[in-house]
Design a protein around this motif. Structure first.
Motif, PDB file in Angstrom:
ATOM      1  N   GLU A 166       0.804  -1.223   0.000  1.00 18.97           N
ATOM      2  CA  GLU A 166       0.000   0.000   0.000  1.00 18.97           C
ATOM      3  C   GLU A 166       0.838   1.274   0.000  1.00 18.97           C
ATOM      4  N   GLN A 170       2.823   6.588  -2.469  1.00 19.27           N
ATOM      5  CA  GLN A 170       2.948   7.476  -1.326  1.00 19.27           C
ATOM      6  C   GLN A 170       4.353   8.050  -1.174  1.00 19.27           C
ATOM      7  N   LEU A 194      -0.727   5.978   4.563  1.00 16.74           N
ATOM      8  CA  LEU A 194      -1.948   5.184   4.544  1.00 16.74           C
ATOM      9  C   LEU A 194      -1.599   3.713   4.673  1.00 16.74           C
ATOM     10  N   PHE A 195      -2.181   3.048   5.665  1.00 21.62           N
ATOM     11  CA  PHE A 195      -1.980   1.614   5.863  1.00 21.62           C
ATOM     12  C   PHE A 195      -3.312   0.904   5.702  1.00 21.62           C
ATOM     13  N   LYS A 196      -3.231  -0.280   5.150  1.00 20.48           N
ATOM     14  CA  LYS A 196      -4.424  -1.076   4.938  1.00 20.48           C
ATOM     15  C   LYS A 196      -4.835  -1.750   6.227  1.00 20.48           C
ATOM     16  N   HIS A 197      -6.063  -1.509   6.682  1.00 17.93           N
ATOM     17  CA  HIS A 197      -6.572  -2.099   7.909  1.00 17.93           C
ATOM     18  C   HIS A 197      -6.732  -3.602   7.726  1.00 17.93           C
ATOM     19  N   ARG A 203      -8.194   1.900   4.070  1.00 21.47           N
ATOM     20  CA  ARG A 203      -6.928   2.573   4.339  1.00 21.47           C
ATOM     21  C   ARG A 203      -7.105   3.581   5.465  1.00 21.47           C
ATOM     22  N   GLU A 204      -6.211   3.499   6.440  1.00 23.07           N
ATOM     23  CA  GLU A 204      -6.249   4.403   7.583  1.00 23.07           C
ATOM     24  C   GLU A 204      -5.022   5.305   7.540  1.00 23.07           C
ATOM     25  N   GLU A 205      -5.256   6.595   7.764  1.00 22.42           N
ATOM     26  CA  GLU A 205      -4.171   7.574   7.709  1.00 22.42           C
ATOM     27  C   GLU A 205      -3.518   7.714   9.081  1.00 22.42           C
TER      28      GLU A 205
END
Length: 612
Positions: A166, A170, A194-197, A203-205
């Motif tokens: 992900e 970026q 941004l990481f994938k939950h 995606r969570e910042e």
């Protein structure tokens, strides 16, 4: 397996020395060489494995074995001068080897301890510390905190692009490539990633302070990149909220015209917003501003009053709220309102004055115009009331004359036909007379000319008389007046004004009582007389309870109920002038209860003492 006791260490030294002797004896017929060669190996192994003591033991045993089995005369402990030198050299070299082994082992143990300590520090660090090696940035060391962000996934031994896909788009891959290729470290503050939950896939910042540091080998070549990352999401979001709050406050102060300021009481230093300076007429910010500058702008007649307000706030540790005139740089007069308070230190000592200022010139002008309009209105009401009184008096006299004529010819058909008309006209004239009287009273109240003629008045007798006069009105409204009056209750009051109070309250109860009984009670308690009028009519909305005693205020629509909204205002003014109070309790549809509280002479303040 680690040797921790002396016996195994020394046993190992004896064993390897014995093995060296055995091998040396086996090779002796075939290999003609120095007898000390294999013993050197035994000393080295003993010192490496068992430490200094084991190395010394192996040295001694090796020297004895070499002398006995290999040096002439063989199988005897006897050394010639030449062999003694050889054995001495062997011993010295063996001891040196043992010493070097001991030091190397200590260095290795220290390095291992340091490595373990460093790893423990990395593992316990609140930050993320990862190492990636090679141009593909393969994860070599992964800090446990990493999984809190990435979620459970396999990282060690995998290239970054494969482990964290992900990151594509970026800029992370490009930054690591640049650090690896150029050897220049990178430092970034509050970078969003941004990481994938792991559960939802969304995606969570998350925000990080990140440092990418190149790692070099012994020859200075770049072999990887070390990542230091600290999660600063809470700080970034808090800073954003603070910036948003400051922006909203700045916008609010600019739109509302409110200035903000503070003064350090110890140093005299000031801080103020731009809107503060605009309120003093400055289009550009003055380079210098102090308490003295502030006071210089205040009108001389108001300056001492403002200074006293600030001083009083400091003395009482309270607030200040003052309005005063100021002079702008262009000489124009303006009005300003200042509100604020005192900040205290831990010991309760005032340290700062903090407040707001607002240009209220427009409001003051409106207030002055309203005061002028009210004054003109009151003057008009006074003149109009007096002008209405003259023809109204003549009309009342004519009606009284007409009524006497009707009574004189009571049995005539003409009198029977006109009697109802005369009564109706009398009621309307009475109503008009009451309205004129109310207007005159409002005029007197506004100009402070509501004079009271105090005399002994029996409240019980007065209420009974007013109720008797209003009995016909109550009958027409299908209401009954229920009186609970008790014995005489005499006070120093104005009879006519007190009758006006009782008549206003009873008239309202009859008007709004919905044809139900009206309860009137007179009593006393703790030196105070009370008059309670309770109806069971339409009641008063809660939002109207606070304003019904105001001038021209009404709790109901004038389309269904007439009147100017002056009765309760006049009632409140009269009761207050007599030293009393009035309040109301009501709910819509459940009627209203008005309570008048009046002072009594001291004779009623306490019950009489029984005589013995």
């Amino acid at each position: 397996m680690k040797v921790t006791t002396s016996l195994p260490r020394y046993g190992f030294a004896a064993l390897v020395t014995g093995l060296a002797l055995l091998v040396q004896l086996l090779l002796q017929p075939y290999v003609q060489t120095t007898p000390f060669l294999l013993f050197f190996a035994a000393v080295m192994l003993s010192g490496y494995r068992g430490g200094g003591g084991a190395g010394v033991l192996a040295t001694g045993l090796s020297a004895l074995a070499a002398d006995y089995f290999f040096l002439p005369p063989r199988y005897a402990f006897s050394l010639g001068p030449k062999d003694l030198v050889s054995v001495s050299i062997f011993v010295l070299i063996s001891l040196l080897i043992t010493l070097l082994n001991v030091r190397a082992k200590a260095d290795r143990a220290h390095a291992k301890a340091q490595q373990q300590r460093l790893r423990r520090l990395f593992m316990e660090a609140p930050a993320i510390v990862n190492t990636q090696v090679g141009p593909e940035h393969v994860f070599e060391f992964v800090h446990p905190h990493t999984y809190k962000v990435t979620g459970p996934r396999e990282l060690e031994g995998k290239p970054l692009r494969q482990a964290v896909p992900e990151f594509e788009g970026q800029g992370v891959y490009e930054l690591l490539d640049r650090v690896y290729q150029t050897g220049e470290p990178f430092v970034g503050k509050g970078l969003p990633l941004l990481f994938k939950h792991a559960g939802t896939g969304a995606r969570e910042e998350t925000f990080f302070d990140i440092t990418y540091q190149p790692m070099r080998d012994a020859e200075g070549r770049i072999e990887g990149v070390m990542t230091f990352a600290v999660d600063v999401s809470a700080e970034v979001l808090a800073r954003r909220q603070l910036e948003a709050s400051e922006a909203r406050l700045r916008l609010a102060t600019e739109v509302s015209g409110v200035g903000i300021w503070e003064v350090d009481l110890a140093t005299g230093k000031t801080w103020r917003s731009e809107q503060h300076d605009r309120a003093f007429g400055y289009t550009t910010r003055p380079e210098q501003w102090s308490v003295e500058h502030f006071l210089q702008h205040i009108h001389p007649e108001d300056r001492e009053r403002v200074h006293q307000a600030f001083g009083r706030a400091q003395d009482t540790r309270g607030e200040f709220d003052v309005e005063f005139r100021v002079t702008w740089p262009d000489g124009s007069p303006h009005w300003m309102a200042v509100h604020g308070g005192v900040q205290l230190d831990a010991s309760g000592k005032p340290t700062r004055l903090v407040g707001t200022n607002l240009d209220i010139t427009h409001r003051k002008k409106v207030e002055q115009e309203l005061e002028r309009a009210v004054r003109l209105r009151d003057e008009f009401l006074s003149v109009a009331s007096h002008e209405l009184r003259t023809p109204l008096t003549s009309l009342i006299l004519k009606l009284q004359t007409f009524s006497r004529a009707l009574r004189a010819e009571a049995d005539s058909p003409w009198a029977e036909r006109r009697r109802g008309d005369v009564e109706m006209m009398g009621r309307q004239v009475k109503r008009l007379s009451d309205l004129v009287d109310d207007l005159l009273d409002v005029s007197r109240i506004s100009t402070g000319r509501l004079d009271l003629q105090l005399e002994p008045v029996d409240l019980v007798e007065l209420v009974r008389g007013v109720a008797s006069r209003l009995e016909p009105s109550a009958e027409r409204a299908h209401c009954t007046l229920e009186l609970d009056l008790g014995g005489p209750l005499v006070g120093q009051w104005d009879r006519l004004r007190l009758e006006q109070v009782v008549e206003n309250l009873l008239s309202n109860a009859i008007k709004y009582g919905a044809g139900r009984p009206i309860h009137v009670r007179v009593g006393s308690d703790l030196g105070r007389a009370s008059l309670v009028v309770r109806d069971q009519g339409i009641g008063i909305p809660p939002e109207a309870l606070e304003r019904i005693f105001g001038r021209f205020e009404r709790a109901v629509s004038d389309r269904n109920y007439g009147g100017l909204g002056l009765g309760l205002y006049i009632t409140w003014q009269i009761v207050s002038a007599l030293g009393g109070s009035i309040h109301v309790e009501s709910l819509p549809g459940q009627g209203a209860t008005f309570t008048v509280d009046l002072p009594l002479p001291s004779a009623y303040a306490e019950p009489p003492h029984a005589s013995l």
